[in-house]
Each structure stands twice: as C-alpha cells, then as structure tokens.
Design a protein around this motif. Structure first.
Motif, PDB file in Angstrom:
ATOM      1  N   LYS A  29       1.242   7.313   8.891  1.00 41.31           N
ATOM      2  CA  LYS A  29       0.622   7.394   7.573  1.00 41.31           C
ATOM      3  C   LYS A  29      -0.185   8.670   7.433  1.00 41.31           C
ATOM      4  CE  LYS A  29       0.421   2.474   6.552  1.00 41.31           C
ATOM      5  NZ  LYS A  29      -0.390   1.277   6.656  1.00 41.31           N
ATOM      6  N   ASN A  53      -0.557   3.440   1.488  1.00 33.06           N
ATOM      7  CA  ASN A  53      -0.638   1.980   1.569  1.00 33.06           C
ATOM      8  C   ASN A  53      -0.220   1.331   0.262  1.00 33.06           C
ATOM      9  OD1 ASN A  53      -1.471   1.815   4.214  1.00 33.06           O
ATOM     10  ND2 ASN A  53      -3.653   1.968   3.679  1.00 33.06           N
ATOM     11  N   LYS A  54      -0.710   1.915  -0.831  1.00 32.45           N
ATOM     12  CA  LYS A  54      -0.377   1.365  -2.146  1.00 32.45           C
ATOM     13  C   LYS A  54       1.117   1.417  -2.410  1.00 32.45           C
ATOM     14  CE  LYS A  54      -4.520   1.773  -4.837  1.00 32.45           C
ATOM     15  NZ  LYS A  54      -5.404   2.795  -5.368  1.00 32.45           N
ATOM     16  N   VAL A  96      -4.107   8.313   2.771  1.00 35.54           N
ATOM     17  CA  VAL A  96      -3.540   7.137   3.426  1.00 35.54           C
ATOM     18  C   VAL A  96      -3.549   5.941   2.467  1.00 35.54           C
ATOM     19  CG1 VAL A  96      -3.873   5.481   5.305  1.00 35.54           C
ATOM     20  CG2 VAL A  96      -4.087   7.926   5.747  1.00 35.54           C
ATOM     21  N   GLN A  97      -4.631   5.842   1.648  1.00 37.17           N
ATOM     22  CA  GLN A  97      -4.708   4.747   0.683  1.00 37.17           C
ATOM     23  C   GLN A  97      -3.502   4.753  -0.254  1.00 37.17           C
ATOM     24  OE1 GLN A  97      -7.396   6.496   1.693  1.00 37.17           O
ATOM     25  NE2 GLN A  97      -9.281   5.659   0.835  1.00 37.17           N
ATOM     26  N   LYS A 128       2.861  -1.180  -0.361  1.00 39.79           N
ATOM     27  CA  LYS A 128       2.605  -2.511  -0.913  1.00 39.79           C
ATOM     28  C   LYS A 128       3.479  -2.728  -2.161  1.00 39.79           C
ATOM     29  CE  LYS A 128      -0.114  -6.197  -1.983  1.00 39.79           C
ATOM     30  NZ  LYS A 128       0.647  -6.679  -3.124  1.00 39.79           N
ATOM     31  N   LYS A 173       3.136   3.109  10.695  1.00 35.98           N
ATOM     32  CA  LYS A 173       1.805   2.632  11.081  1.00 35.98           C
ATOM     33  C   LYS A 173       0.799   3.772  10.896  1.00 35.98           C
ATOM     34  CE  LYS A 173       3.024  -1.546  12.475  1.00 35.98           C
ATOM     35  NZ  LYS A 173       4.399  -1.596  12.004  1.00 35.98           N
ATOM     36  N   ALA A 174      -0.411   3.558  11.402  1.00 30.63           N
ATOM     37  CA  ALA A 174      -1.527   4.464  11.105  1.00 30.63           C
ATOM     38  C   ALA A 174      -1.212   5.950  11.332  1.00 30.63           C
ATOM     39  CB  ALA A 174      -2.740   4.063  11.947  1.00 30.63           C
TER      40      ALA A 174
END
Lengths: 306, 460
Positions: free
Chosen positions: B400, B415-416, B411-412, B419, B396-397
C-alpha cells in the motif's frame, strides 16, 4: 436625457407587466375578496414569476387585512404595489465605486446568454459619461467571438479593452489587466467572464481561481462581483443566485431584458430570499439602456400603476 | 435538469405508495402537490391547470380505486399525461424533405442560444446525415455575432457564408440561398438576431426573411431555464412565423424544465432537440417519454444506453460483462470501466439517468464529492503490479505504501478503493442472483447496500 430615460423605463416596464395588469383586471373588478378571488389573485402572481411561495405570502397578508371586503381593481393594485415595493425597497441600491481603489475591480459573472458583455458595454459608457476611466477585460476566452464582441463595445464607448489569445487562461489575463490598470491609474476595471451554468463545478472553480489570482495583486479584489440575471428566467434564478453567491461572493445583481414580455416577478422572490442589492436593470439593446433599479417604480409598473 | 421536479414527484408518490388503498381525498391531495411542484418548476399556469384536470379525470374513480397498487396507478396516469404534454412518445425528426438547399430558420429571444445551436445542428447534419450544410448569420444587431457563427462553423468543419459588411438581414438571407443553390448545398441554416416578441420592427424583419426564403423548418430556440414567460414568447413567435419545432437549450443546467412541459401545449410544435452542454456535439434528440420518466424519478435508461453505446467500446464492454457475470471482475477491469465512464460524462449526469437515483444524486452533489476521484483511482490502479490487480487481497501495508507513493495518493485512499472494489464485487454477486427481471422491478436501489440511499455518502 433624464426624461427619455424615465419614459423608456416606464415603457419597458409597462410592456413587461402588461399581462399581469390584464390578469389583475380580469381577476378583480369590485367584488368580494373571498377564497375564490384570492385564489385567482394568487394565480395571477404565480403567472408573473413571483413564485408560489412569495405569491402565497402576499395573498396571506391580503387575507388577514382585507378578507370579505368589497374591493376594486385600483385598491388591489395599490395594496399589491405597496407590498412588493416594501420587499424591493431595501435592495434598490446603486453600485458605488470606492474612489480609494485604483482601480475598483468589478467581476461580472452569470450563466450563458444573460447579457454580461452587453452590460459591461453599457457600464463602460456610463462611467465614461461620468468622466471616469474604465478599462474592460475580455475574460470570456471560451465562446467564439466573445472577445471581438467586447472590443466593439470598447470602440463604441472609447474605453480601452484588454484581451488575450483565444482559450487563454482568464485568471492570468485578469491579473495582467489589473496590473496594467493600476499603472494607468484607471478608476474601474470591468472584467467579463465566460457564461457558465452554476451546476458545473469545474467552471465555477475557474471563477474562484480568477478571484484567487486577483487577490495576489490586491487582497481586497474584486471589490464588486456582479451577477447578471435574465429577467425571463423562472424559479431557477433562485438557485443561480444561491450558488454564485456562495462560491464567488456575489455583491449585487443586474437584471437584464426587462423590456420584453417577461414580467420580472422573480426579482421579488430574489429580494426576499437573499436581500442582495439590485444595482441596475437592462431595458434595451442600446448603450444607454442600463438604468438604476427603482423599487417603487418597478412595483407600480409590475401591478400597472404607471 | 428535471431533478428538482422529479424529487418532488418521487416524494409525492412515496406518500401514496405507503398506503394500501387510495381514497378520492388522497388523489386530490396528491394532485395539489403535483400542481405546486409543477408551478415551482416553472410550468406555465394554464398548462398546469389542464394537466391536473386531465389527471384528476383519469385518476378519480374506479380505475384507481380498484387498482391492485393505487400509488403505481396514479404514477402511471401522471406519467402518461406528462408524456402527452411533452408531445407524445418518440422523437420528431427534422423535416428535410424538400428541394435542396433546404432552408432552416433559427429564431428566439436574445441569449437563448441560437448561434451555438446553429453550429451544433450543422455539425449533426453533416456528421450523422451526411448533408452539405451552409451556415449563415443574419445577426447584424449584436456586435461580432456574424464572426461568432463563422468561428463556430470553422470549429465544426462546416461552410459558412462569407461576411459582407453593411448588408441587411434579408439581403444576407437571399445571398445565402443563392450560394446554397449555386454551390450545391443540401441545407442552409439561417441564424437570426435575438429579438423580443414585442419588438414589432424586428418581428416584421424576420417575417420578411421567412417570405424571402420559405424555410422548411422554423426552429424556435428556448432556454430551458425560462419561467412563465416561455409561453408568451412561444405564442408570439408561433403567431408571427409558424414555428415548426422547438429546441430547448441548457438542459444540462439544474432548471426544473417547466418550459419543456409548456411548449408543446401552447404552440402545438414538437420539441425536436435539446442542447446539453458547451461542446459543439452536445445536441440531442428530444424524447418526451424519456424526459417524463426522468421527471417521475423512473430514470432515463434508454438515454443512458444510447449514450453508453455511443461512447463505449462495444467489444470491451461485452468482455467486461462476461467477466462480471462469471465473478472474474478484477481491478484491471475496474480501471477499464473507470476510463469508459469518464468518457461518458460527469457522475451526476449518469446518476440522473438511473431509476430511483434522484435523491442519491442530490446527496452526492451536496456532499461536494471531488469528481477527480476517478482519475486518482485510475492512477492508483496504474501503480499496482499486474499480480496485485488480479489478486488485490495480497495488497498489505508495505505494498500500500509503495502504491500510494507511486500514484501520489495516500494509504487511506488505497484502502477506500479496495473497500469500494470489494463492495462492488458483492453487488455483482447480488446482481447475478437478482437477474434481469429483478433489476427491472426493483430498480437499481435493490443493488445498493442496505441504507445507502438514506446515508450521506462518504466524501473521498
């Protein structure tokens, strides 16, 4: 020397266009310029590496003006030479050195095996003969014995060669060379680079780095970026020029190996697509075999009106 | 290198596939496109004409019109004709069946890659066939050419003939064969100077070399980017020397490969190897059927498997495959996979081998994706705890932020990656459902999320 040069160029060009000439002769010996004749003519142009698109346009303009005429070989050649010369005329421009630049920096780039190092050797001789002071930089630190190859050219021409250890960073070497050439008040700095395929992005970035680093010393450098092209290259030359132009801002072309059986028709396609100046053509392996590009002569040679 | 050509072909046959039945007019139209595409790809004009005529003969008529899927039928006919034009199925090995030392003569135009190829060939014969190879440069024309071969030999760990200044190429050739006999070499590779086919003096010289050494193989080295002139060159060298094989260099470029199609047709000599990189081991056997498949957008699965099996740790790969099938694929496995993929070469070269991926590949290249993304993803995974790698849903945040700081990313990007990993897991589930047969029939495209083929891939 001037005579020797002209005949040598003619010899080279006529050899390189012999096939095209023969093809044209077979295609049109006074006959009606009908669809079949035009199709044959188009084939001849395609086989000369003009590329289907350029060949198609030449034929289209022919069709408009001459369709149905009874034509002779000579007429066809003349018209074709005119057509090709008009495309090439605007790009036949020599590379001018800016005397205000001390030195004028020339970065020489291209894919592997096109003749970059040989072209630099020939350019060095040309500038020495003009009483200028060229300095050569052995920037191909990758290929085996590339440095030694340029050093031989330095000995032949009397131009100093700056080199680094094998696998040295080409950008750093170029920077040091520029610093030294400026101190020594050289007129022109000719930087050799390792051959690289345009689709290898890491290698293209390396070239961009050389330019970035040169600009730390002189924000206007390199003043010329020469792309050396092999005349035997087919349609892929268009892609080569496109990518090199986009990534390293090529300012002009040198076309090498025009003394072979290659017909060099790709030059016409390149002129149409990019309009980049063609500064010189290579017509042999000797130091004196680099010549200014002459549109009329090239076009005439291409269609056999030598 | 054949991408542009295969893109074109893919387009042509897409057009045919969309129709149920196929008329004679359709065949004519498709073949006109095939002709143009081949000319654009630098295939020599006579070869194009012959090729198109052969395909037309086979395509027009009952064979196609009565076929269940006419488009596929034409694609097959074009493919067969392509394989034929490239020299028939299967690679042709080097002929070394002679009394050692077996002389191999390397000839070609200037800058075609003879010296580099000589070095690669020497390494290949040494490491794969356990032959003792002697390299000798007969290039007294180009400055430092002999030194270049000597340095290459050193890199490859192969013997090279000591350089004696002032000797003629024929003298060097004799000395090389003498040294080969005396010192018990199996193969002597004679690298000659680049020469134009119209240069009579140099062509006579190479004839003399041939007479002095009687080479078992005379290999013509040709740049894959060559235009229509490839044919004249090959013809001239063949007439003068009797070429026994062709080596196509710079296959790692994006030239459309017309030279490959023309060579066999014009000279009758098989293409024995292709050079595909600057590293000294980048020399591969030439497989006509695979290259034809690549041209038609059918992919080079066999080549991919071969390359994979050479670079990938077999045990680890099997372990991975088992885990994938059981749905136990974790980020740890993904990291292992990333390491193996980066060993295999660039993303685009791998994609080029997959069926139906020609267009994707172009798009990926257009999008100018940063290829260091694999390295960064590895760094991200390395910055995770074991627990996080096995159960990424707990990230989670706050985790990350820590991972981003640890891996020098953002962080992006994390996330990528998460995903992407999620998408992959979905894809693997589909693969399980589809099974082997479905994959073969529908190609890799069946695994892609819908619309991915058309979308511009997101940059990283």
């Amino acid at each position: 020397m001037a005579l020797g040069f002209l005949s040598r160029l003619k010899q080279g060009l006529s050899r390189s266009t012999q096939k095209l000439t023969e093809g044209l002769g077979a295609a049109l010996t006074r006959r009606k310029l009908d669809d079949a004749a035009l199709a044959e003519l188009e084939d001849v142009l395609v086989a000369a590496d003009l590329g289907p698109a350029v060949a198609g346009r030449v034929i289209a303009s022919f069709r408009r003006s001459r369709f149905g005429d009874e034509v002779t070989q000579a007429e066809v050649r003349q018209a074709l030479a005119g057509e090709i010369a008009s495309i090439l005329q605007p790009v036949a421009r020599p590379m001018l050195l800016d005397p205000a630049r001390r030195p004028h920096v020339v970065l020489v780039v291209g894919v592997n095996g096109t003749g970059k190092t040989t072209t630099i050797g020939k350019l060095a001789l040309h500038y020495m003969a003009e009483g200028k002071r060229p300095v050569l930089v052995a920037g191909d630190t990758f290929r085996a014995a590339a440095v030694e190859q340029l050093q031989v050219w330095g000995e032949r021409t009397g131009a100093p060669v700056i080199s680094g250890p094998p696998n040295a960073d080409a950008a750093g070497l170029a920077f040091d060379a520029l610093t030294r050439a400026a101190v020594e008040d050289a007129d022109v700095l000719l930087i050799d680079t390792a051959g690289r395929l345009h689709n290898k992005s890491a290698l293209m970035e390396e070239l961009q780095k050389i330019i970035r680093v040169l600009r730390k010393k002189d924000p206007a450098a390199p003043h010329s970026v020469l792309l050396v092209l092999d005349a035997t290259t087919g349609q892929n030359a268009v892609q080569q020029v496109r990518v090199f132009k986009e990534l390293v801002e090529v300012t002009g072309l040198v076309v090498t190996k025009l003394d072979g059986s290659a017909r060099g028709g790709i030059v016409v396609a390149l002129a149409e697509a990019f309009g980049l100046p063609i500064h010189a053509v290579g017509v042999g392996e000797q130091a004196g075999d680099l010549r200014p590009f002459d549109a009329g002569e090239f076009a005439s040679g291409l269609v056999g009106q030598v | 290198m054949f991408d542009a050509l295969s893109d074109k072909f893919t387009g042509i046959f897409d057009g045919l596939r969309r129709r149920g039945a196929l008329s004679e007019g359709d065949v004519t139209e498709a073949l006109r496109e095939v002709r143009l595409a081949m000319l654009d790809a630098d295939v020599a004009l006579p070869v194009v004409k012959d090729f198109v005529a052969r395909v037309r003969e086979r395509a027009i008529g009952a064979e196609v019109l009565s076929a269940v899927s006419p488009g596929q039928q034409v694609a097959k006919i074009v493919n067969d004709a392509l394989v034929e034009a490239l020299g028939g199925a299967g690679a042709v090995p080097l002929n070394l069946a002679a009394v050692p030392p077996v002389p191999i003569l390397m000839v070609g135009l200037q800058g075609s890659g003879k010296t580099t190829t000589s070095g690669k060939l020497a390494l290949r014969l040494t490491s794969r066939e356990k032959r003792r190879v002697l390299l000798a440069s007969l290039d007294t024309q180009r400055p430092a050419a002999q030194l270049q071969l000597a340095q290459l030999a050193e890199r490859a760990g192969v013997a090279s003939l000591p350089i004696v200044a002032g000797q003629s190429p024929v003298q060097i050739a004799r000395r090389a064969m003498e040294a080969g006999r005396r010192e018990g070499f199996d193969v002597v590779i004679l690298d000659t100077a680049g020469r134009l086919s119209i240069d009579q003096a140099l062509m006579n010289e190479v004839r003399e070399i041939r007479e002095a050494t009687s080479p078992v193989e005379t290999l013509l080295v040709v740049d894959a980017m060559t235009g229509q002139d490839a044919v004249q060159t090959a013809q001239a060298f063949n007439d003068a020397l009797g070429v026994t094989g062709i080596v196509l260099t710079r296959m790692d470029g994006d030239a459309r490969g017309g030279a490959a199609l023309s060579m066999r047709h014009v000279t009758g000599a098989p293409i024995k190897f292709s050079g595909s990189g600057e590293k000294i081991d980048a020399l591969e056997e030439f497989h006509p059927e695979r290259v034809a498949g690549r041209i038609l957008g059918l992919g080079d699965i066999a080549g991919l498997v071969e390359r994979a099996s050479e670079t990938i740790d077999q045990d680890e790969a099997e372990k991975l495959a088992r885990r994938m099938m059981r749905g136990q694929f974790t980020l740890e496995d993904y990291a292992a996979q990333l390491r193996q993929i980066s060993k295999m070469g660039s993303i685009s070269s791998i994609l080029g081998m997959l069926p139906g991926m020609g267009q994707m590949k172009q798009k990926i290249e257009d999008a100018n994706i940063d290829t260091t993304v694999f390295k960064r993803q590895q760094a991200i995974i390395c910055s995770m705890t074991m627990k996080e790698r096995r159960a990424p849903e707990i990230i989670k945040a706050s985790r990350k932020k820590r991972i981003a700081a640890g891996s020098g990313t953002s962080v992006q990007e994390i996330n990528k990656l998460l995903k992407q990993f999620d998408d992959m897991a979905t894809m693997m589930k589909r693969m399980g459902k589809l099974g082997q047969k479905g994959l073969m029939r529908q190609g890799i495209g069946a695994l892609m999320p819908r619309g991915m083929g058309q979308q511009r891939p997101r940059g990283y």
